[in-house]
Design an enzyme around this catalytic site. Sequence first.
Site, PDB file in Angstrom:
ATOM      1  N   LYS A 243      -1.642  75.610  66.189  1.00  0.00           N
ATOM      2  CA  LYS A 243      -2.691  75.222  67.128  1.00  0.00           C
ATOM      3  C   LYS A 243      -2.309  73.914  67.816  1.00  0.00           C
ATOM      4  O   LYS A 243      -1.668  73.055  67.213  1.00  0.00           O
ATOM      5  CB  LYS A 243      -4.009  74.978  66.373  1.00  0.00           C
ATOM      6  CG  LYS A 243      -4.680  76.173  65.777  1.00  0.00           C
ATOM      7  CD  LYS A 243      -5.935  75.724  65.039  1.00  0.00           C
ATOM      8  CE  LYS A 243      -6.651  76.886  64.365  1.00  0.00           C
ATOM      9  NZ  LYS A 243      -7.318  77.768  65.331  1.00  0.00           N
ATOM     10  N   ARG A 317      -9.264  86.978  59.240  1.00  0.00           N
ATOM     11  CA  ARG A 317      -9.532  88.403  59.009  1.00  0.00           C
ATOM     12  C   ARG A 317      -8.592  88.982  57.957  1.00  0.00           C
ATOM     13  O   ARG A 317      -8.937  89.974  57.301  1.00  0.00           O
ATOM     14  CB  ARG A 317      -9.440  89.166  60.330  1.00  0.00           C
ATOM     15  CG  ARG A 317      -8.059  89.233  60.947  1.00  0.00           C
ATOM     16  CD  ARG A 317      -8.110  89.509  62.441  1.00  0.00           C
ATOM     17  NE  ARG A 317      -8.653  88.380  63.181  1.00  0.00           N
ATOM     18  CZ  ARG A 317      -8.816  88.359  64.494  1.00  0.00           C
ATOM     19  NH1 ARG A 317      -8.473  89.412  65.212  1.00  0.00           N
ATOM     20  NH2 ARG A 317      -9.316  87.303  65.110  1.00  0.00           N
TER      21      ARG A 317
END
Length: 464
Positions: A243, A317
């Site tokens: 990120k 997820r």
Amino acid sequence: MPMPDFAAPDPSALPLRLVTPEGLDGALADLPETARGWAVAQGFNAGAGAVLPLPDATGGLWGALVGLGDDKARARGRFVAGGAASKLPEGTYALDAATDPDLARETALGWLLESYRFDRYAKQAAPKARLVSPKGVDAERLRAIAAGEVLTRDLINTPASDMGPAELQAAAAALAERFGARMAVTTGEELLARNLPLIHAVGRAAAADRAPRLIDMRWGESGPTLTLVGKGVCFDTGGLNLKPGSSMGLMKKDMGGAATVLGLAQMIMALGLKLRLRVLIPAVENSVSADAFRPGDILASRKGLSVEVNNTDAEGRLVLADALAMGAEESPDLMISMATLTGAARVAVGPDLAPFYTDADADAAAISRGAAKAADPVWRMPFHAPYEAMIEPGIADLDNAPSGGMAGSITAALFLRRFAEPTRYAHFDIYGWNPKPAPARPKGGVGMGARALLEAMPDLLGLE
């Protein structure tokens, strides 16, 4: 800080009157002469959040007025009257007995939540105004809700330096010990032996003292079965798909799903709901090292579905998938996941709404009713079947991050549903952070969806 609580019943408590602009004239007419003259002289107009302490004839404090605003203002805000806790002078206050019961309940809960301060690292002045629990309000229930919310906020607000997987485990263990729950933890290489490969893959690059783990807590001996699954990514660098710094700054909150299910679990246990509760938290740190999982890797899962990794920053997820598969193996009456999962959800509904997914219209209606009653707004999103093809890459059974960037929250939810099937299932894609201070919600970590679910439990699980 001490847990927010109500003041003891006090016949000398100061009157606290909640006033709308349309009811202002009547409210002023009911005041003692000195207080009425002061309110008129100050130009009090009952605007939303306006607070006016009122003098008595001797110059002391008689009580106070709190403005609720007009219909438009009330539609735009929550806990307006509860926010008065930080504005009023020190004292013990009591709502007018004629206050609408729903308004009294929201005000009382808002007052407790407004009293929250995160003071682990720096002293924070707490409100000195205290409220007597209004008549007809279930004070025990509101205390339990507020305590659960405090737990959630504290966990999210704590930086990753003091809230890694081990500390999250310790927080769950403390909660289990308090309520007599049972807890088991699978850590490190044991995850592979227990067939939890996705949790291991995401967390294996972290330092040894931050090894990945699955926290498994159980409580209750009878009643319907409820399994809560919370994303516990204690810090998310994005992995090898690193990120940018601007996106990494708030990643201490990426365990907000775990914090929220622990807060909800505390509410359920404190209130003694007649159900059998299981809480599953995959706790990891998504770090960068020579052992980090890579874009293009194809990973095995507990359910036997293979997953192509197209973005290591779509790790939430992955860890949830193994936990959901484990939860589904016991066929609970209801399984719910909560996760700070996608930026797409924030683009769609902003920071204040908790989008949720369910295939059951009756469950969606129950959750929405609970949300309205609890002042905990949610928004139903679709498990849109035509998008299933977007998560099927061909080279593997599933794709963790479909290219194109469209429908990101929906495709993430569809991915998770594959691992929850055939269990009755709902998924919340929460934010877990309040970016601007608001009544009863200071800037920082915040629970989303937990109060709505608690209110909905009787309808969702047939509880009495």
